[in-house]
Design a protein around this motif. Structure first.
Motif, PDB file in Angstrom:
ATOM      1  N   MET A   1      46.924  54.399  28.910  1.00 37.40           N
ATOM      2  CA  MET A   1      45.572  54.013  29.354  1.00 37.40           C
ATOM      3  C   MET A   1      45.559  52.528  29.667  1.00 37.40           C
ATOM      4  O   MET A   1      46.134  51.734  28.937  1.00 37.40           O
ATOM      5  N   SER A   2      44.937  52.113  30.758  1.00 35.42           N
ATOM      6  CA  SER A   2      44.919  50.699  31.138  1.00 35.42           C
ATOM      7  C   SER A   2      43.980  49.931  30.236  1.00 35.42           C
ATOM      8  O   SER A   2      42.996  50.454  29.727  1.00 35.42           O
ATOM      9  N   ASN A   3      44.276  48.662  30.033  1.00 36.24           N
ATOM     10  CA  ASN A   3      43.437  47.790  29.236  1.00 36.24           C
ATOM     11  C   ASN A   3      42.602  46.923  30.172  1.00 36.24           C
ATOM     12  O   ASN A   3      42.944  45.783  30.455  1.00 36.24           O
ATOM     13  N   GLU A   4      41.526  47.481  30.677  1.00 35.27           N
ATOM     14  CA  GLU A   4      40.692  46.785  31.642  1.00 35.27           C
ATOM     15  C   GLU A   4      39.918  45.668  30.944  1.00 35.27           C
ATOM     16  O   GLU A   4      39.231  45.902  29.952  1.00 35.27           O
ATOM     17  N   PRO A   5      39.997  44.430  31.412  1.00 30.35           N
ATOM     18  CA  PRO A   5      39.189  43.370  30.825  1.00 30.35           C
ATOM     19  C   PRO A   5      37.730  43.557  31.175  1.00 30.35           C
ATOM     20  O   PRO A   5      37.390  44.086  32.226  1.00 30.35           O
ATOM     21  N   ALA A   6      36.855  43.150  30.291  1.00 33.32           N
ATOM     22  CA  ALA A   6      35.423  43.223  30.582  1.00 33.32           C
ATOM     23  C   ALA A   6      35.083  42.210  31.662  1.00 33.32           C
ATOM     24  O   ALA A   6      35.691  41.147  31.765  1.00 33.32           O
ATOM     25  N   ALA A   7      34.075  42.558  32.474  1.00 29.87           N
ATOM     26  CA  ALA A   7      33.690  41.682  33.581  1.00 29.87           C
ATOM     27  C   ALA A   7      33.305  40.292  33.091  1.00 29.87           C
ATOM     28  O   ALA A   7      33.582  39.284  33.740  1.00 29.87           O
ATOM     29  N   ALA A   8      32.691  40.216  31.902  1.00 25.93           N
ATOM     30  CA  ALA A   8      32.249  38.932  31.367  1.00 25.93           C
ATOM     31  C   ALA A   8      33.412  38.041  30.962  1.00 25.93           C
ATOM     32  O   ALA A   8      33.252  36.827  30.822  1.00 25.93           O
ATOM     33  N   ASP A   9      34.580  38.633  30.737  1.00 29.44           N
ATOM     34  CA  ASP A   9      35.750  37.871  30.282  1.00 29.44           C
ATOM     35  C   ASP A   9      36.566  37.296  31.428  1.00 29.44           C
ATOM     36  O   ASP A   9      37.560  36.604  31.189  1.00 29.44           O
ATOM     37  N   VAL A  10      36.181  37.569  32.665  1.00 29.02           N
ATOM     38  CA  VAL A  10      36.975  37.173  33.820  1.00 29.02           C
ATOM     39  C   VAL A  10      36.174  36.218  34.696  1.00 29.02           C
ATOM     40  O   VAL A  10      35.021  36.492  35.035  1.00 29.02           O
ATOM     41  N   THR A  11      36.775  35.099  35.062  1.00 28.12           N
ATOM     42  CA  THR A  11      36.093  34.170  35.966  1.00 28.12           C
ATOM     43  C   THR A  11      36.100  34.730  37.379  1.00 28.12           C
ATOM     44  O   THR A  11      36.855  35.658  37.697  1.00 28.12           O
ATOM     45  N   ARG A  12      35.265  34.158  38.232  1.00 28.73           N
ATOM     46  CA  ARG A  12      35.185  34.632  39.618  1.00 28.73           C
ATOM     47  C   ARG A  12      36.539  34.485  40.316  1.00 28.73           C
ATOM     48  O   ARG A  12      36.983  35.386  41.016  1.00 28.73           O
ATOM     49  N   THR A  13      37.191  33.342  40.111  1.00 33.66           N
ATOM     50  CA  THR A  13      38.505  33.119  40.745  1.00 33.66           C
ATOM     51  C   THR A  13      39.529  34.125  40.243  1.00 33.66           C
ATOM     52  O   THR A  13      40.285  34.706  41.036  1.00 33.66           O
ATOM     53  N   GLU A  14      39.549  34.343  38.929  1.00 34.72           N
ATOM     54  CA  GLU A  14      40.493  35.312  38.355  1.00 34.72           C
ATOM     55  C   GLU A  14      40.234  36.712  38.898  1.00 34.72           C
ATOM     56  O   GLU A  14      41.175  37.465  39.177  1.00 34.72           O
ATOM     57  N   ALA A  15      38.977  37.062  39.069  1.00 34.68           N
ATOM     58  CA  ALA A  15      38.626  38.393  39.569  1.00 34.68           C
ATOM     59  C   ALA A  15      39.144  38.604  40.989  1.00 34.68           C
ATOM     60  O   ALA A  15      39.732  39.643  41.304  1.00 34.68           O
ATOM     61  N   TRP A  16      38.940  37.600  41.847  1.00 33.44           N
ATOM     62  CA  TRP A  16      39.382  37.756  43.240  1.00 33.44           C
ATOM     63  C   TRP A  16      40.901  37.731  43.347  1.00 33.44           C
ATOM     64  O   TRP A  16      41.479  38.397  44.211  1.00 33.44           O
ATOM     65  N   LEU A  17      41.558  36.982  42.466  1.00 32.20           N
ATOM     66  CA  LEU A  17      43.016  37.015  42.435  1.00 32.20           C
ATOM     67  C   LEU A  17      43.524  38.389  42.009  1.00 32.20           C
ATOM     68  O   LEU A  17      44.522  38.889  42.537  1.00 32.20           O
ATOM     69  N   MET A  18      42.838  39.009  41.046  1.00 38.12           N
ATOM     70  CA  MET A  18      43.195  40.379  40.651  1.00 38.12           C
ATOM     71  C   MET A  18      43.085  41.323  41.836  1.00 38.12           C
ATOM     72  O   MET A  18      43.944  42.180  42.054  1.00 38.12           O
ATOM     73  N   ALA A  19      42.004  41.165  42.602  1.00 36.53           N
ATOM     74  CA  ALA A  19      41.769  42.050  43.739  1.00 36.53           C
ATOM     75  C   ALA A  19      42.789  41.814  44.858  1.00 36.53           C
ATOM     76  O   ALA A  19      43.288  42.755  45.476  1.00 36.53           O
ATOM     77  N   ALA A  20      43.099  40.534  45.109  1.00 31.53           N
ATOM     78  CA  ALA A  20      44.028  40.201  46.192  1.00 31.53           C
ATOM     79  C   ALA A  20      45.471  40.516  45.832  1.00 31.53           C
ATOM     80  O   ALA A  20      46.303  40.735  46.709  1.00 31.53           O
ATOM     81  N   ARG A  21      45.768  40.513  44.520  1.00 33.80           N
ATOM     82  CA  ARG A  21      47.116  40.794  44.008  1.00 33.80           C
ATOM     83  C   ARG A  21      48.182  39.894  44.662  1.00 33.80           C
ATOM     84  O   ARG A  21      49.041  40.362  45.418  1.00 33.80           O
ATOM     85  N   VAL A  88      39.609  45.802  40.227  1.00 32.33           N
ATOM     86  CA  VAL A  88      38.339  45.120  39.976  1.00 32.33           C
ATOM     87  C   VAL A  88      37.129  45.982  40.314  1.00 32.33           C
ATOM     88  O   VAL A  88      36.074  45.835  39.692  1.00 32.33           O
ATOM     89  N   THR A  89      37.256  46.872  41.287  1.00 31.10           N
ATOM     90  CA  THR A  89      36.106  47.706  41.650  1.00 31.10           C
ATOM     91  C   THR A  89      35.858  48.753  40.578  1.00 31.10           C
ATOM     92  O   THR A  89      34.736  48.884  40.064  1.00 31.10           O
ATOM     93  N   ALA A  90      36.899  49.501  40.230  1.00 28.43           N
ATOM     94  CA  ALA A  90      36.757  50.543  39.208  1.00 28.43           C
ATOM     95  C   ALA A  90      36.391  49.942  37.856  1.00 28.43           C
ATOM     96  O   ALA A  90      35.675  50.563  37.063  1.00 28.43           O
TER      97      ALA A  90
END
Length: 317
Positions: A1-21, A88-90
């Protein structure tokens, strides 16, 4: 099972980097490196078309990453049981519509970069570029996503291998001729460019195979019929060995057909390929295959750089 970080724990920059991979960008650059190396060896290297080809390839890579993140989530293919890297979407980290807009913006930038390549390469680049964008979207999007029907491997092999290498060579060779050719000018896509693309095509596809072996059970449960789901573990592993094996046969073919022995430089990566293969042939869980996925990307980049150097070296000495 994946360990998805909570949205509150991720900065905007980190989130977009996750999405862009960004960890996938070396894999996107690798075919362009090979095409540039072949062009140097053939005496047709043109730095500006090569640079634009690189930027375009990276934008298409990121756009496809956004597309997969968005469409896998909205179609229900990404579940909490998925063992892959964070989506990031899911995961509810970035709103789905924002990811969708980012996808189209990235593809639009790729098209903008492509304007110069169209000027150099003409109508063939229009066809290749637009079909590449369409293929990236329809991989997981649209009413009949072909990535869910066992055709994703073929898409990666063609667009992130054959087209990327041969297209990079083509825009450099075509730059010496008249602007906007309506068809492929003579000698701008030699057989050597097609054959030289096969290692990058094979190793790019191998990345997807590792991903699909890892996700085989969850993909099957959500109706995502990847080739790994259709073939089973044994068939998917045979495909992996075929793709990786191709990468080591082609340099030998070049060395035996009049090219410099320097084209054998990619064989230096063979120990890494053997170690990686042992993992893929024996493991199915994310704990083992997530690192293997990253290793396959590193293998692709290292192999491509060494192959490009081997192809270019005689012209540089």
């Amino acid at each position: 099972m994946s360990n998805e970080p909570a949205a509150a724990d991720v900065t905007r920059t980190e989130a977009w980097l996750m999405a862009a991979r960004p960890q996938t960008l070396p894999a996107g650059a690798a075919p362009v490196v090979v095409g540039a190396g072949l062009a140097v060896g053939a005496g047709v290297f043109a730095p500006l078309p090569a640079l634009f080809a690189l930027v375009g390839a990276l934008l298409l890579q990121v756009g496809t990453n956004f597309a997969n993140d968005y469409y896998d989530a909205v179609k229900g293919a990404d579940t909490e049981d998925r063992e892959g890297f964070t989506r990031v979407t899911a995961g509810g980290i970035i709103d789905a519509e924002r990811v969708k807009r980012a996808m189209w913006l990235t593809y639009a930038l790729a098209v903008l970069v492509g304007v110069y390549l169209v000027y150099v390469g003409g109508l063939p680049i229009v066809v290749v570029g637009l079909s590449g964008v369409a293929a990236g979207v329809l991989y997981t999007g649209g009413p009949y996503p072909y990535g869910y029907r066992g055709l994703g491997d073929l898409f990666v092999f063609i667009y992130f291998g054959v087209v990327a290498v041969a297209g990079t060579y083509y825009v450099q060779a075509a730059a010496a001729g008249s602007a906007f050719p309506l068809w492929i000018p003579p000698d701008t896509v030699p057989l050597a460019a097609i054959v030289a693309s096969l290692p990058a095509a094979g190793l790019s596809t191998a990345i997807l195979v590792v991903n699909n072996i890892r996700d085989r059970e969850t993909d099957a449960a959500t109706g995502k019929r990847t080739l790994a789901v259709m073939l089973g573990y044994r068939g998917a592993r045979a495909e992996f060995l075929l793709m990786v094996g191709t990468a080591y046969v082609v340099p030998v073919v070049f060395a035996l057909t009049g090219y410099s022995l320097a084209t054998l430089l990619p064989l230096l990566t063979l120990p890494l390929a053997v170690s990686l293969s042992r993992t893929v042939l024996s493991r199915t869980e994310g704990a083992a295959l997530n690192p293997a996925l990253e290793t396959t990307g590193k293998l692709l980049f290292a192999h491509s750089v060494l192959f490009a150097l081997g192809l270019a070296l005689p012209a540089l000495l």
